[in-house]
Design an enzyme around this catalytic site. Structure first.
Site, mmCIF file in Angstrom:
data_model
loop_
_atom_site.group_PDB
_atom_site.id
_atom_site.type_symbol
_atom_site.label_atom_id
_atom_site.label_comp_id
_atom_site.label_asym_id
_atom_site.label_seq_id
_atom_site.Cartn_x
_atom_site.Cartn_y
_atom_site.Cartn_z
ATOM 1 N N ASP A 307 0.864 -1.179 0.000
ATOM 2 C CA ASP A 307 0.000 0.000 0.000
ATOM 3 C C ASP A 307 0.893 1.218 0.000
ATOM 4 O O ASP A 307 1.916 1.247 0.674
ATOM 5 C CB ASP A 307 -0.871 0.004 1.261
ATOM 6 C CG ASP A 307 -2.084 -0.875 1.074
ATOM 7 O OD1 ASP A 307 -2.617 -0.887 -0.045
ATOM 8 O OD2 ASP A 307 -2.486 -1.554 2.034
ATOM 9 N N ASP A 344 -3.879 26.336 11.375
ATOM 10 C CA ASP A 344 -4.317 25.104 10.687
ATOM 11 C C ASP A 344 -3.663 23.906 11.356
ATOM 12 O O ASP A 344 -2.457 23.704 11.253
ATOM 13 C CB ASP A 344 -3.919 25.210 9.205
ATOM 14 C CG ASP A 344 -4.449 24.056 8.404
ATOM 15 O OD1 ASP A 344 -5.017 23.127 9.021
ATOM 16 O OD2 ASP A 344 -4.283 24.074 7.171
ATOM 17 N N GLU A 348 -1.138 18.821 6.956
ATOM 18 C CA GLU A 348 -0.705 19.621 5.806
ATOM 19 C C GLU A 348 -0.334 21.026 6.269
ATOM 20 O O GLU A 348 0.699 21.567 5.896
ATOM 21 C CB GLU A 348 -1.817 19.701 4.743
ATOM 22 C CG GLU A 348 -2.036 18.424 3.958
ATOM 23 C CD GLU A 348 -2.976 17.459 4.656
ATOM 24 O OE1 GLU A 348 -3.422 17.772 5.793
ATOM 25 O OE2 GLU A 348 -3.257 16.386 4.096
ATOM 26 N N GLN A 380 -17.703 24.580 3.931
ATOM 27 C CA GLN A 380 -18.364 25.536 3.041
ATOM 28 C C GLN A 380 -17.335 26.381 2.293
ATOM 29 O O GLN A 380 -17.376 26.498 1.079
ATOM 30 C CB GLN A 380 -19.293 26.473 3.842
ATOM 31 C CG GLN A 380 -20.645 25.873 4.170
ATOM 32 C CD GLN A 380 -20.581 25.135 5.496
ATOM 33 O OE1 GLN A 380 -19.844 25.524 6.390
ATOM 34 N NE2 GLN A 380 -21.352 24.059 5.618
ATOM 35 N N ARG A 382 -13.996 26.017 2.237
ATOM 36 C CA ARG A 382 -12.880 25.212 1.726
ATOM 37 C C ARG A 382 -11.586 26.020 1.695
ATOM 38 O O ARG A 382 -10.760 25.878 0.804
ATOM 39 C CB ARG A 382 -13.216 24.626 0.352
ATOM 40 C CG ARG A 382 -14.459 23.732 0.414
ATOM 41 C CD ARG A 382 -14.691 22.988 -0.852
ATOM 42 N NE ARG A 382 -13.497 22.269 -1.276
ATOM 43 C CZ ARG A 382 -13.337 21.824 -2.506
ATOM 44 N NH1 ARG A 382 -14.265 22.018 -3.403
ATOM 45 N NH2 ARG A 382 -12.262 21.179 -2.833
ATOM 46 N N MET A 383 -11.452 26.891 2.662
ATOM 47 C CA MET A 383 -10.248 27.711 2.766
ATOM 48 C C MET A 383 -9.922 27.883 4.247
ATOM 49 O O MET A 383 -10.772 27.709 5.112
ATOM 50 C CB MET A 383 -10.498 29.122 2.198
ATOM 51 C CG MET A 383 -10.599 29.189 0.698
ATOM 52 S SD MET A 383 -10.706 30.898 0.197
ATOM 53 C CE MET A 383 -12.254 31.388 0.916
ATOM 54 N N SER A 384 -8.687 28.243 4.522
ATOM 55 C CA SER A 384 -8.362 28.672 5.866
ATOM 56 C C SER A 384 -7.564 29.957 5.726
ATOM 57 O O SER A 384 -7.113 30.308 4.620
ATOM 58 C CB SER A 384 -7.542 27.615 6.596
ATOM 59 O OG SER A 384 -6.297 27.448 5.954
ATOM 60 N N LYS A 395 -5.757 30.672 2.157
ATOM 61 C CA LYS A 395 -5.014 29.551 1.581
ATOM 62 C C LYS A 395 -6.043 28.479 1.268
ATOM 63 O O LYS A 395 -6.915 28.199 2.097
ATOM 64 C CB LYS A 395 -4.012 29.015 2.618
ATOM 65 C CG LYS A 395 -3.253 27.779 2.194
ATOM 66 C CD LYS A 395 -2.572 27.144 3.392
ATOM 67 C CE LYS A 395 -3.572 26.211 4.083
ATOM 68 N NZ LYS A 395 -3.109 25.737 5.375
ATOM 69 N N ASP A 518 -4.945 -4.410 6.738
ATOM 70 C CA ASP A 518 -5.472 -4.332 8.093
ATOM 71 C C ASP A 518 -6.991 -4.248 8.133
ATOM 72 O O ASP A 518 -7.606 -4.643 9.101
ATOM 73 C CB ASP A 518 -4.844 -3.165 8.861
ATOM 74 C CG ASP A 518 -5.008 -1.836 8.134
ATOM 75 O OD1 ASP A 518 -5.628 -1.834 7.060
ATOM 76 O OD2 ASP A 518 -4.510 -0.823 8.644
#
Lengths: 682, 590
Positions: A307, A344, A348, A380, A382-384, A395, A518
């Site tokens: 994997d 954040d 990531e 909603q 989709r940004m920070s 971003k 697993d």
């Protein structure tokens, strides 16, 4: 370090194991036990014969008492040494079984009754299907699945790992093992195995060797050894008529000595120890093989299915590069990216902070003066990002940011769109950073391949094993990572059923496939694979389906498992070759000694110039016995495996164990002869 | 040893190399039922044969059915030969009016020719009628050779095919072997022999006057010795050339005359001698190419060939060296090779052939399980005579008998692959087939049968009066004679250390049993291996695969053959030829 490893370290020099093995080597003299090993059985029969002859000689004053006594003694030693090798290998397993048994000790269980109340019973009274309640501080009474609740569990009794693990109902983290302890909270567990059949029970059986069955290759090798033994039996039995014809009949002592020296006692004595030690080496690496067959098969693996996530890559995407817009400096972009990521908490996000810190030396700043308002990532938007003073720093995914700036009357520069495409093509994930209305640049998130993977895959390739990466990524991303990691092939956008189809396809081509898994949806593929390694963190279904369980739940372990399998086979082959090659020197020691009296001319064959016929024969017998003991460490440790091609490996091992096996006994026997003569024994 | 002698040996090996590929390809095509240049003539005949015999040429057999067909064919043929021998007196083509052959000898001979051994406890020219020679013995020369070859083909198919239990049709394979391979080449070869002076007629024996009458001493039945003057000689005749070709090409070795290829009517010229040894190695060598071609690993075929060629070369060098060196006990005699004499130990050798060609012939005939001789191995020096003995002891795998050599070496390949194969860290594989316990069991069984037969019978013979009474030379040489008889029988070679009087109840029966065991009890496990291998999947080759090509594998194979052979027979050899050699050096001969 795991407890299994600790036990191992202790055990090698453990006096208890050593003395236990010494006792066991006498217990194993029982003909009913030893008959399972045809080679050693013949030695034992030979030892009985010479002993009887010795007594007869003593009673009838027929001479040859000293010689006969020494021969008989060394023949008994030969059998004992072989038994000792086996007992040593078993002893190490027994020590581990002891610790496991402690974990299995009777506990109390609170069984749930249909009316919702509970009754307290002993754990051994539980049957599959029963449901129990387990609270913090209690032992889980048997293998099962969490059906309600979440708890942290101490599984160190099994894995040796002291950090607690989370077990919760549903999903791939629901399996619990009997004998482990709940540290916090309360869970409801449905028991899945009956007493005596639990994972712990099976482990104890395995490490003790109680359920050890001979593997296919071991059976074949045993047939070869038995066949060789019969051939040599014929050669020795018919030698007596020839000797009578020549006028030089031989004594029982001499004939039995010749026979024992010729039959492959070295490998015959060490064969089962090699097998046990192979299983043991897996246990040292915290892998439990459900059968010896699986260990053997792992040496034959042609294809490894790995994997991507967690095995080849570190598991999370990380920021690896910043691409600023033409009129923006890298530091400006870095600064904005850092600010947008400070709040954040996703891996990531954190990786962006780390990258900026490491690459641009920008540390976290005091922002309180700027009145910051952090915008967390939401489904909603989709940004920070962060709003401070007059600036809005954002971003997010390229489309989101494009929309965001478009609403403010700007568009994403063409250069950046180009960069975004390049990042995607290379298998990465692009993010855009904007300040107010302006796009500042792009951040590339990529999968980071674990260190040293390329080298390992190169080794595997040299062994003739093809590696295949399985990933849910799109083909483009998959290809990029495959190239970077150096795997031979990949399967992109893989669904669980694709894995199964792939295994079937490879197997139809005659290949042996190994994989790790697993999840419950991995179970069919694990069962289908020739070597299926289930992670201990995985579900009960996965553990049942695979033929090995890795207690450390480390998917890369598969590579080590393959090496152990190969090592096991190489050790067997090397010692067989060595054993057969040894015979040449023994002939040159014994044949001239047998007929030196009647035909002194045959003395020319005594190329080792051994002192007397008696000392020649005795030296050969002693060498034959001592070599078993001398090779016990090698049998337990295994011949080192080198990841080179088969031809190179064969050349090396043939030289070492074939040619070496021819030459070594000439020196060994001569040395013993010199010592015997020096000590005045013969 | 002379440059000329070395040149002949080297030239011989070169011719064999050159023949290997064309013959190998031809046999591959014949048994794969592909087109050959002989098809226009032979294919119609073949169809008629199948129609008449009711053979369904599309039917493929499992190994058990194949084995049954082979055993049935051999059994019926053997009974037929026995019947002909026992009734030859009343049958035509018996100009010398030979009586019926005694039951013991008739049985022994029937067993011997059916098993491709051709051990002869009789003199052909004074025992067998022309009909027996042609319809009985020569028929078996073809039939037993065909059986050997098709068995090798089945083993090759077993390795090459996958996931099937079908291995071909015995009747079709045998028919094609006879019609395409054996008959055409023997037809041409017979004519070559006739051109060299080998006789081919059905005339009664000729009686001629001696130019120089000989005086001989004869011991009569009453024990008195009388002196007689011989003035006439009977010269045996017969259909020799037609039998000579298949005798060599089918590695049969049963001579028309007692003197075999030492007889001027069987082997008159140096060229006929050379042609004979070329015929002996032709098929066994060609089959290694067929092995490579059918299994798709030509380099494996050549590796097997190289292992065989190496063992052959070591053998021939030793014999040549031992014989050219002469007899150390005749120190005062000039034994050097010169323009006028071949030098060395010429006892029991033809002056026509000399040392090099006798050594070469002896090595070839014992390597190849042929058994034809152009010199008497009994008269070789101890070490020179030990090489033929060892050649057969190794299991007749140095090229070996037609077919038998190939399936014999496959047994050793399996053992070599199994023992050393583990050392590459995989369970052993042979050309993609996993070698498992069943294969090892059958391979060990095949080797055990040979060992058991040879050592068992020899051990009985050297301690029982019925065995020792046939020994003509005492001491270690006598042991060599007995060993040779059983080694030659079990190995289906048929050559003899001629000093042993083998025409006794014990030797006729025991050698016949040894021959039957050595052939059919060896073949059955080998067929079982073929059947089992054919069922397996083929594991594709990778860098981790055990290499069965190249010098490393060839030397591994050589070592396995030598070690198994040497470890089994070293004790016996040390009391036989080795001891004899050492005693000879000490001045004692037998």
């Amino acid at each position: 370090m795991s407890s299994a490893g600790q036990i191992r370290k202790k055990s090698f020099g453990d006096r208890k194991i050593l003395s236990g093995a010494v006792v066991d080597s006498f217990v194993k003299l029982d003909p009913r036990t030893i008959v399972k090993n045809p080679v050693m059985f013949v030695v034992e029969v030979g030892a009985v014969l010479t002993t009887v002859q010795l007594v007869w000689n003593a009673v009838h004053h027929a001479g040859q008492i000293g010689f006969g006594l020494q021969i008989s003694l060394w023949l008994w030693f030969t059998v004992l040494f072989a038994n000792f090798a086996e007992a040593m290998a078993e002893g190490r397993g027994k020590a581990q079984a002891e610790t496991l048994r402690k974990a299995r000790a009777e506990t109390e269980a609170r069984r749930l009754l249909p009316d919702g109340s509970t009754e307290v019973i002993v754990s051994s009274a539980l049957r599959a299907g029963d449901e129990v309640l387990v609270c913090a501080g209690e032992f889980i009474p048997g293998d099962g699945e969490v059906i309600e609740g979440v708890a942290s569990v101490d599984e160190s009794a099994i894995t040796g790992e002291s950090a607690p693990v989370i077990r919760e109902s549903g999903g791939d983290r629901s399996a619990v093992t009997g004998g482990t302890r709940v540290l916090s909270d309360e869970i409801r567990v449905r028991i899945t195995s009956n007493p005596g059949e639990t994972f712990l029970d099976r482990m104890i059986h395995l490490v003790e060797g109680a359920s050890r069955q001979k593997t296919p290759n071991e059976i074949a090798l045993n047939i070869l050894l038995a066949g060789l033994t019969i051939i040599f039996l014929l050669a020795v039995v018919t030698l007596q008529p020839f000797a009578i014809y020549a006028g030089a009949p031989q004594s029982i002592f001499v004939l039995v000595s010749l026979l024992v020296c010729l039959i492959p006692t070295t490998i015959g004595g060490l064969l089962s120890a090699i097998g046990i030690a192979g299983m043991d080496r897996l246990i040292q690496r915290n892998v439990i093989a459900m059968s010896g067959r699986a260990v053997e098969a792992s040496g034959d693996v042609d294809v490894l299915l790995l994997d991507k996530t967690g095995t080849i890559t570190l598991g999370n995407r990380q920021a690896t590069a910043l691409h600023p817009c033409p009129n923006i400096t890298e530091v400006e972009l870095a600064s904005a990216a850092q600010l947008a990521s400070l709040a954040d908490e996703t891996p990531e996000g954190r990786s962006i902070v780390v990258l900026v810190k490491e690459k641009y030396g920008l540390r976290g700043r005091e922002l309180a003066a700027h009145n910051p308002t952090f915008i967390p990532f939401s489904a909603q938007t989709r940004m920070s990002g962060v709003d401070m003073d007059v600036h809005e720093i954002r971003k997010g995914a390229p489309e989101t940011i494009a929309k965001y700036v478009a609403e403010r009357g700007q568009e994403v520069p063409a250069e950046i769109l180009e960069i975004v495409k390049d990042i995607s093509n290379a298998g990465g994930t692009p993010l855009l950073v904007s300040q107010d209305r302006r796009v500042l640049g792009a951040i590339a998130l990529t999968d980071v391949v674990k260190g040293g993977m390329r080298e390992r895959f190169d080794h595997l390739r040299a062994m003739g094993i093809r590696t295949m990466m399985i990933t849910g990524d799109n083909p483009l991303t998959a290809a990029a990572i495959a190239r970077e990691a150096g795997v031979d092939d990949f399967l992109a956008e893989a669904k669980p059923e694709d894995k199964m189809a792939l295994i079937r396809k490879e197997q139809a081509k005659g290949k042996l496939v190994a994989m790790t898994g697993d999840g419950t949806n991995d179970a069919p593929a694990l069962a289908q694979a020739d070597v299926g390694v289930a992670m201990n963190t995985g579900t009960q279904a996965a553990k049942e389906a695979g033929n090995m369980v890795d207690l450390d739940s480390n998917p890369t372990k598969l590579i080590e498992i393959v090496e152990i399998g190969k090592q096991l086979l190489i050790t067997r082959g090397a010692l067989t070759t060595f054993s057969v090659a040894n015979d040449v020197a023994k002939y040159f020691a014994i044949i001239p000694a047998m007929f030196a009296g009647a035909f002194p001319q045959l003395g020319i064959l005594n190329i080792m110039r051994l002192r007397t016929p008696e000392s020649a024969i005795l030296s050969a017998v002693i060498f034959n016995a001592l070599i078993i003991i001398a090779l016990v460490p090698l049998a337990l440790r295994g011949v080192r495996y080198r990841p080179v091609g088969a031809a190179a490996l064969l050349r090396r091992n043939l030289l070492l164990y074939g040619a070496g096996g021819v030459i070594a006994p000439f020196f060994g026997i001569k040395l013993i002869d010199v010592l015997l003569t020096y000590a005045g024994i013969v | 040893m002379t440059a000329n002698g070395w040149f002949q040996i080297a030239f011989y090996l070169l011719v064999i190399v050159l023949l290997t590929k064309p013959l190998g390809i031809f046999m591959t095509r014949v048994f794969n039922r592909e087109k050959t240049f002989l098809d226009p003539i032979l294919r119609p005949v073949e169809r008629i044969v199948y129609r008449l015999t009711g053979v369904d040429e599309k039917h493929e057999m499992r190994w058990t059915e194949y084995a049954m067909a082979m055993l049935l064919f051999s059994g019926v043929s053997m009974a037929l030969l026995y019947l002909i021998e026992r009734t030859q007196k009343w049958l035509p083509l018996n100009p010398q009016n030979f009586p019926n052959v005694e039951p013991g000898l008739a049985f022994g001979t029937a067993a011997s020719f059916t098993t491709n051994t051709n051990w002869q406890a009789y003199s052909g020219e004074s025992t067998m009628s022309y009909l027996t020679q042609m319809a009985g013995l020569a028929y078996h020369n073809f039939a037993s050779a065909a059986v050997g070859i098709v068995l090798a083909i089945v083993v090759i198919r077993g390795i090459a095919r996958k996931e099937t239990d079908k291995l071909g049709n015995f009747w079709v394979d045998a028919t094609r072997c006879l019609m395409w391979v054996l008959l055409p080449i023997c037809l041409v070869s017979s004519l070559v022999f006739v051109s060299q002076g080998v006789v081919q007629n059905l005339k009664p024996y000729a009686t001629v006057q001696l130019i120089e009458p000989q005086t001989v001493q004869v011991t009569g039945p009453d024990g008195k010795t009388t002196t007689q003057t011989v003035t006439q000689q009977v010269i045996a005749q017969g259909p020799v050339a037609s039998q000579e070709a298949i005798k060599e090409f089918g590695t049969n070795g049963g001579g028309f005359f007692n003197a075999n290829s030492a007889h001027p009517f069987e082997n008159p010229t140096p060229f006929s001698n050379f042609f004979q040894i070329v015929l002996i190695f032709a098929i066994p060598s060609g089959l290694t190419y067929t092995l490579g071609r059918m299994t798709g690993s030509q380099r494996h075929g050549w590796a097997v060939w190289a292992a065989m060629a190496f063992l052959f070369f070591v053998g021939v060098t030793t014999v040549y060296w031992a014989e050219a060196r002469g007899n150390p006990l005749l120190a005062g005699t000039d034994q050097r090779a010169s323009a006028l004499q071949s030098g060395g130990n010429m006892e029991g050798k033809e002056v026509r052939f000399g040392i090099a060609n006798s050594a070469l012939f002896a090595t070839v005939t014992t390597d190849a399980s042929c058994g034809a001789v152009n010199s008497m191995h009994d008269s070789f020096t101890p070490l020179g005579g030990m090489v033929p003995l060892i050649n057969i002891m190794l299991g007749e795998v140095v090229f070996g008998g037609v077919g038998a050599g190939l399936y014999g070496i496959v047994v050793f390949v399996i053992l070599a692959v199994f023992i050393a194969g583990l050392m590459v860290g995989r369970t052993p594989e042979y050309l993609g087939k996993k070698i498992e316990s069943y294969d090892v069991k059958m391979a060990m069984l095949a080797i055990l049968i040979l060992t058991f037969t040879i050592l068992g019978f020899s051990a009985i013979a050297v301690v029982k009066p019925f065995g020792t009474s046939s020994i003509s030379n005492p001491g270690p040489h006598g042991l060599s004679q007995v060993l040779y008889a059983y080694v030659s029988s079990a190995g289906n070679n048929g050559s003899a250390f001629a000093g042993l009087n083998a025409n006794t109840m014990w030797y006729n029966t025991s050698t016949a049993i040894a021959q039957l065991l050595g052939r059919f009890f060896m073949v059955i496990p080998v067929l079982a291996i073929a059947g089992n291998l054919a069922k397996k999947k083929i594991v594709p080759e990778s860098a981790g695969t055990f290499p069965v090509t190249g010098g490393l594998f060839a030397s591994l194979l050589v070592s396995t053959i030598l070690i198994v052979g040497a470890l089994t027979f070293f004790p016996a050899l040390s009391l036989g030829p080795i001891l004899e050699h050492l005693l000879m050096l000490a001045g004692k001969s037998f």
